[in-house]
Design an enzyme around this catalytic site. Structure first.
Site, PDB file in Angstrom:
ATOM      1  N   THR A  23      -8.853   1.295  -0.593  1.00  0.00           N
ATOM      2  CA  THR A  23      -7.911   2.289  -1.123  1.00  0.00           C
ATOM      3  C   THR A  23      -6.492   1.755  -1.046  1.00  0.00           C
ATOM      4  OG1 THR A  23      -9.302   4.085  -0.341  1.00  0.00           O
ATOM      5  CG2 THR A  23      -7.029   4.610  -0.825  1.00  0.00           C
ATOM      6  N   LEU A  24      -5.802   1.782  -2.155  1.00  0.00           N
ATOM      7  CA  LEU A  24      -4.421   1.327  -2.175  1.00  0.00           C
ATOM      8  C   LEU A  24      -3.454   2.484  -2.390  1.00  0.00           C
ATOM      9  CD1 LEU A  24      -4.928  -1.886  -4.304  1.00  0.00           C
ATOM     10  CD2 LEU A  24      -4.572  -1.744  -1.847  1.00  0.00           C
TER      11      LEU A  24
END
Lengths: 245, 275
Positions: A23-24
């Site tokens: 997840t960014l």
């Protein structure tokens, strides 16, 4: 992020493909949750919006769900991660029920389980992008706690996520007191939600209030708050400076 | 039971549907020195007989704290018992860490039983040679379980395992109906009296037994010698007998004038790997 982190799990360095799985940033997000303890248990409020960046794209997202017999979970942040968490908790509750032995997971246990999950994901640089509010009642004792996406976890008499921390908590600090009646509790929450509606751009005017007591969880039907826009200053806002917007 | 051609490994059934290796493992439990457990609605008492290998050595530890709310008494191969206690402690603490809540004892014994069952169905393993009396609390109150090498577990109001446990069981059978509502003190007294039954004539002294208590609002802990001796004094006739006991070497005051058959170690046929 382009740097690779050596992670000791057999492979010394994560491959590019594995990197793209982490997840960014969040995509579809829910805004604040506000919750308070009251006389019979816990009250929680949230709107039903799912924003896609600055677009208020989804208007029917239920961001509060019952967990087992004794708990209520509200989430702000990435909606898909919230759904993933619900799947984890589903499995947890299922296994707890399968024991069928008179013991059951209370809100404290669920809160701590979630804290472990969130913190562990944070340590792997792959967070679940949510701030969670966990409320419940078990054996007459009310419980209200919060976990953030980095695993910060605590309990309090009233909690809020996101903008709610800045706009709702000050109201609650002034006006919350122990043993609020149901009506007073709802009024207090609506006051907070109204401020959020005016001032949080990701809030929509369609909210639900959930109540959890010893008897169980009830989530209200969606409804909207009355708002007032006839402040004189809004009527002709550029009167003092023609050409501005 | 006699040697037969179906008892070589645990994965061989006999024609009558028995697994002899498992039954032999249960024999090992019977050879161990006695362990006793009883419970009321709110408390569990575990007691055991302290048997030393020889006069020179100290006695082996047979009661272990698993968590504040769970204790276990073992009989049989103490080494196996120690390993299983470590497993139980690990399960309890992992649960505590994840859920910040005590592991219900009923769930722990199921994990333990499933672990024991595995050893009855692998040709390269052997069953654990130890019986465990697990006492603990969960949401529904105090519980006492017996886990045996076969992988079965049973819940009891009171139970005794190990050598000469039948004497204790007989005593407990007479009295168990009152245990549910017993006070903590009465429960302890009954436990010590049950231990006395297994000694069969040998003088009951606080150095010969270990007693532990846990209950609602009372974390697991051992009773000290003084407390145990006080309870013994309430039912033994106190006679000033300064004579040092054969095989024990300590001069505890109150000793009932009873025959001491063969000194401290009455059962010379005790297997070397146990107590």
């Amino acid at each position: 992020m382009t740097f690779t982190i050596p992670i000791d799990n057999g492979d010394s360095v994560k491959t590019a493909e594995a990197d793209s799985q982490r997840t960014l940033y969040p995509y579809v997000t829910g805004t604040s949750i506000v919750a308070i303890k009251y006389k019979d248990g816990v009250l929680m409020a949230s709107d039903m919006g799912g924003s896609y960046g600055s677009t208020l794209r989804y208007k029917n997202i239920e961001r509060m769900k019952a967990i087992g017999k004794h708990s209520l979970l509200g989430a702000s942040g990435e909606i898909s991660d919230f759904q993933e968490i619900l799947r984890y908790l589903d499995e947890l509750v299922l296994n707890d029920n399968m024991w069928d032995d008179g013991n059951s997971l209370g809100p404290k246990e669920v809160h701590n389980y979630l804290t472990r999950v969130m913190y562990n994901r944070r340590n792997k640089f792959n967070p679940l992008w949510n701030t969670l509010v966990l409320g419940g009642v078990k054996n007459g004792e009310s419980y209200l706690g919060m976990v953030s996406m980095i695993g910060v976890s605590f309990e309090d008499n009233h909690v809020a996520t996101g903008f709610g921390n800045h706009l709702a908590r000050p109201i609650l600090r002034d006006e919350w007191h122990a043993d609020l009646s149901f009506e007073d509790g709802v009024k207090l929450l609506e006051k907070c939600m109204r401020v959020l509606l005016y001032r949080d751009r990701s809030a929509i005017n369609k909210l639900q209030i959930a109540k959890i007591t010893e008897e169980g969880v009830t989530v209200s039907q969606p409804y909207s708050l009355k708002t007032f826009w006839e402040f004189k200053a809004f009527n002709n806002p550029t009167a003092g400076a023609e050409g501005s917007w | 039971m006699f040697r037969n051609q179906y008892d070589t490994d645990v994965t061989t059934w006999s024609p009558t549907g028995r697994l002899f290796q498992v039954e032999y493992a249960m024999e090992a439990v019977k050879q161990g020195s006695a362990a006793i457990g009883l419970r009321s609605r709110s408390h569990v008492v575990l007691a055991c007989v302290n048997k030393a290998q020889s006069e020179l050595s100290s006695h082996q530890k047979k009661i272990f704290k698993v968590d504040d709310h769970i204790g276990v008494a073992i009989a049989g191969l103490t080494a196996d018992g120690r390993v299983l206690s470590r497993y139980m402690r690990s399960e309890a603490i992992n649960h505590s860490f994840t859920y910040e809540s005590p592991l219900p004892v009923g769930r722990l014994v199921v994990h333990l039983a499933d672990k024991a069952q595995v050893c009855t169905q692998r040709s390269w393993k052997r069953p654990y040679g130890v019986g465990l009396l697990v006492g603990g609390l969960d949401e529904s109150g105090a519980h006492l379980y017996y886990n045996c090498p076969s992988g079965n577990y049973f819940e009891y109001q009171a139970f005794a395992i190990g050598s000469r446990s039948q004497a204790a069981k007989t005593y407990l059978e007479r009295r168990f109906e009152s245990f549910g509502d017993s006070s903590r003190e009465d429960l302890i007294k009954d436990a010590i009296l049950a231990v006395r039954e297994t000694l069969q004539g040998e003088t009951l002294k606080s150095s010969l037994c270990t007693v532990s208590v846990l209950g609602v609002g009372e974390p697991f802990h051992f009773l000290d010698q003084e407390t145990i001796q006080k309870v013994i004094d309430t039912f033994e006739k106190v006679a000033e007998d300064e004579e040092g006991e054969a095989g024990e070497g300590d001069a505890e005051a109150a000793a009932a004038p009873a025959e001491q058959g063969g000194g401290g170690a009455g059962d010379q046929d005790v297997a070397p790997m146990e107590m």
